[in-house]
Design a protein around this motif. Sequence first.
Motif, PDB file in Angstrom:
ATOM      1  N   ALA A  33       0.792  -1.225   0.000  1.00 17.92           N
ATOM      2  CA  ALA A  33       0.000   0.000   0.000  1.00 17.92           C
ATOM      3  C   ALA A  33       0.826   1.279   0.000  1.00 17.92           C
ATOM      4  CB  ALA A  33      -0.929   0.003   1.206  1.00 17.92           C
ATOM      5  N   TYR A  34       2.134   1.153   0.225  1.00 16.87           N
ATOM      6  CA  TYR A  34       2.958   2.349   0.417  1.00 16.87           C
ATOM      7  C   TYR A  34       4.227   2.300  -0.425  1.00 16.87           C
ATOM      8  CZ  TYR A  34      -0.080   3.093   4.424  1.00 16.87           C
ATOM      9  OH  TYR A  34      -1.170   3.290   5.228  1.00 16.87           O
ATOM     10  N   CYS A  35       4.804   3.469  -0.592  1.00 20.08           N
ATOM     11  CA  CYS A  35       6.126   3.556  -1.206  1.00 20.08           C
ATOM     12  C   CYS A  35       7.151   3.045  -0.204  1.00 20.08           C
ATOM     13  CB  CYS A  35       6.420   5.007  -1.580  1.00 20.08           C
ATOM     14  SG  CYS A  35       8.102   5.299  -2.126  1.00 20.08           S
ATOM     15  N   MET A  36       7.991   2.113  -0.658  1.00 19.06           N
ATOM     16  CA  MET A  36       9.025   1.526   0.184  1.00 19.06           C
ATOM     17  C   MET A  36      10.391   1.799  -0.428  1.00 19.06           C
ATOM     18  SD  MET A  36       7.208  -0.015   2.552  1.00 19.06           S
ATOM     19  CE  MET A  36       8.565  -0.866   3.340  1.00 19.06           C
ATOM     20  N   GLY A  37      11.391   1.939   0.428  1.00 20.21           N
ATOM     21  CA  GLY A  37      12.706   2.243  -0.107  1.00 20.21           C
ATOM     22  C   GLY A  37      13.849   1.642   0.688  1.00 20.21           C
ATOM     23  N   TRP A  38      15.005   1.617   0.049  1.00 15.88           N
ATOM     24  CA  TRP A  38      16.257   1.228   0.692  1.00 15.88           C
ATOM     25  C   TRP A  38      17.216   2.414   0.622  1.00 15.88           C
ATOM     26  CZ3 TRP A  38      17.131  -3.037   3.517  1.00 15.88           C
ATOM     27  CH2 TRP A  38      16.298  -4.140   3.317  1.00 15.88           C
ATOM     28  N   PHE A  39      17.888   2.653   1.722  1.00 17.56           N
ATOM     29  CA  PHE A  39      18.868   3.724   1.820  1.00 17.56           C
ATOM     30  C   PHE A  39      20.148   3.152   2.415  1.00 17.56           C
ATOM     31  CE2 PHE A  39      16.343   7.528   0.918  1.00 17.56           C
ATOM     32  CZ  PHE A  39      15.071   6.981   0.925  1.00 17.56           C
ATOM     33  N   ARG A  40      21.224   3.897   2.273  1.00 16.51           N
ATOM     34  CA  ARG A  40      22.471   3.493   2.912  1.00 16.51           C
ATOM     35  C   ARG A  40      23.207   4.716   3.414  1.00 16.51           C
ATOM     36  NH1 ARG A  40      25.706   1.050  -2.377  1.00 16.51           N
ATOM     37  NH2 ARG A  40      26.113   3.033  -3.453  1.00 16.51           N
ATOM     38  N   GLN A  41      24.036   4.477   4.401  1.00 12.47           N
ATOM     39  CA  GLN A  41      24.728   5.603   5.038  1.00 12.47           C
ATOM     40  C   GLN A  41      26.072   5.153   5.579  1.00 12.47           C
ATOM     41  OE1 GLN A  41      22.571   7.300   8.365  1.00 12.47           O
ATOM     42  NE2 GLN A  41      23.497   9.311   8.021  1.00 12.47           N
ATOM     43  N   ALA A  42      27.087   5.914   5.256  1.00 10.49           N
ATOM     44  CA  ALA A  42      28.414   5.707   5.812  1.00 10.49           C
ATOM     45  C   ALA A  42      28.604   6.655   6.990  1.00 10.49           C
ATOM     46  CB  ALA A  42      29.466   5.970   4.743  1.00 10.49           C
TER      47      ALA A  42
END
Length: 126
Positions: A33-42
């Motif tokens: 039902a929703y926008c889903m995402g993957w992120f990354r961070q150093a």
Amino acid sequence: VLLVESGVVSVQAGASLRLSCEVSGSSSSSVSAYCMGWFRQAPGQEREGVAQISSDDITLYAESVRGRFTISKDNATNSLYLQMNMMKPEDTDMYYCARRSVSWCDPLKAAAYKFWGQGTQVTVSS
């Protein structure tokens, strides 16, 4: 809403890896039902968008991962996945799954996302 990513992972350059994120916590937490995402961070860096998928399966990828990474979801298990192929040492980061409060996906920006997982460390050695 609770998002839980898979555990710490360490791989060699060139390997493949699939991250998973289980979503739970309310009747309205469905990945369908929703926008889903993957992120990354150093460490010391801003959180960078990796990929996102809308409720109607429209995807968007960061230039650095396009052609190597694939985002997908399983509505039956309420899970989000990130298949990562041909991994490089520069893919080493803390990876986070996230959910917006709307079904569509705007440009891939962390500020647009409301719910976040705790993150999982991915290390790619050369």
